[in-house]
Design an enzyme around this catalytic site. Structure first.
Site, PDB file in Angstrom:
ATOM      1  N   CYS A   2      62.922 -54.292 -45.710  1.00 18.73           N
ATOM      2  CA  CYS A   2      62.700 -55.640 -46.001  1.00 18.73           C
ATOM      3  C   CYS A   2      62.485 -55.635 -47.735  1.00 18.73           C
ATOM      4  CB  CYS A   2      61.078 -55.714 -45.498  1.00 18.73           C
ATOM      5  SG  CYS A   2      60.231 -57.320 -46.250  1.00 18.73           S
ATOM      6  N   CYS A  18      59.408 -57.106 -49.489  1.00 18.90           N
ATOM      7  CA  CYS A  18      58.454 -55.911 -49.477  1.00 18.90           C
ATOM      8  C   CYS A  18      58.690 -54.951 -50.640  1.00 18.90           C
ATOM      9  CB  CYS A  18      58.560 -55.109 -48.276  1.00 18.90           C
ATOM     10  SG  CYS A  18      58.176 -55.949 -46.783  1.00 18.90           S
TER      11      CYS A  18
END
Length: 339
Positions: free
Chosen positions: A81, A84
């Site tokens: 991600c 993230c």
């Protein structure tokens, strides 16, 4: 897995717009102010454990139970991600700056999908704040640092009181850790305060104490040299400076075994007794050091122009007025002076 295939991906970021559920509890986002009281550091060693990874099995202990001590942020993330990876350094920085008002627990949703599935997490990164065992607030996406800080301040401020109160609580925990010999926890606590208030004299003094206990006297000298005269005159920092001076003096006094041999041969060798007291003091044997100087005073009050009493007073300066060794020796000193 690519970002395009990410079932948790989100096109935008911001506050969550739906309630979250866990263990039968429901809390709407943005209600951190009504989440209840939360305490600061729950124990002396916790300052060193502000950020950790968790698992499905440890989630109850790391998050649910721990959130009864202070708010716990849960960061749901995955290695693939991109947002993230953008959020991670931001949220970790702000959590450290919070100095124990909140903790951060990270959960890899690839390795542990049960919890996010149960909570209905559909986009990552997602951050959920737990207070008193229940989800209280949250946000999604790689939000900017200012928004993360505002989120934590709103959450921890409502739960933990003013920043000044939070700092005092962290200082108290750090001092308790130092007294217990946990230098890692103590230094983490003092460092956290200095990140918020770089000129906090209590935190500066605590940091120098930690360095002293770790034997890093050169670093203490550097730190003291960088302070202003006003800061160095603070009683706690002056105490550290006195300990440094005593350590430097002791380095020139020779072998304590030889001094003990001199005393064994002549109990009235006051010079040997005084030098041995100074060595014992630097070793941390405060009661024994004081007894040697008191013994000189009982035998010869005027030796070296009251040298034993002056040496004992220098010990008091280094120990601080409330140290148990200071209080005990001061009582004995009074009985000698006024008997």
């Amino acid at each position: 897995m690519s970002e395009r295939d990410n079932p948790y991906s989100t096109a935008s970021s911001g506050q969550m717009n739906a309630s979250v559920q866990f263990a039968g509890a429901t809390a709407a986002p943005g209600n951190g102010a009504a989440a209840g009281d939360a305490r600061l550091l729950g124990g002396a060693g916790e300052a060193a454990d502000l950020i950790k990874e968790t698992t499905t099995a440890k989630f109850t202990a790391d998050v649910i139970q721990e959130s009864r001590n202070q708010p716990v942020l849960v960061d749901f993330w995955a290695p693939w991600c991109g947002p993230c990876r953008q959020l991670t350094p931001i949220i970790e920085k702000v959590v450290r700056e919070a100095a124990g008002r909140v903790k951060l627990v990270k959960l890899n949703i690839d390795d542990h999908p049960a919890i996010p599935g149960q909570m209905g997490i559909q986009s990552i990164p997602a951050v959920i704040a737990f207070v008193d065992g229940r989800p209280a607030d949250g946000f999604m996406g790689a939000v900017p640092e200012s928004q993360v800080r505002e989120f934590i301040d709103r959450l921890a401020g409502a739960a933990g009181g003013s920043e000044a109160e939070a700092i005092e609580a962290v200082l108290a925990e750090a001092k308790a850790a130092l007294a217990a010999g946990d230098l890692n926890a103590a230094s983490q606590g003092f460092a956290g305060v200095l990140q918020i208030d770089p000129d906090n004299l209590k935190a500066l003094a605590g940091t120098t104490e930690c360095l002293m206990e770790a034997g890093q006297t050169d670093r203490v000298r550097e730190m003291l040299a960088s302070l202003t005269d006003e800061q160095r005159n603070d009683p706690e920092l002056a105490s550290v400076a006195a300990r440094i001076a005593q350590a430097d003096e002791v380095a020139k006094l020779g072998d304590p075994t030889a001094l003990e041999a001199r005393l064994a041969a002549n109990a009235d060798d006051h010079e040997a007794r005084r030098d041995l007291a100074k060595i014992l003091n630097v070793r941390g044997e405060r009661e024994a050091a004081a007894e040697h100087l008191l013994a000189i005073m009982r035998k010869d009050r005027i030796w070296e122009d009251d040298g034993a009493r002056r040496a004992l007073l220098s010990f008091f300066e280094a120990w601080g007025p409330t140290d148990p060794a200071t209080l005990a020796a001061r009582r004995k000193l009074s009985s000698i002076l006024f008997s």
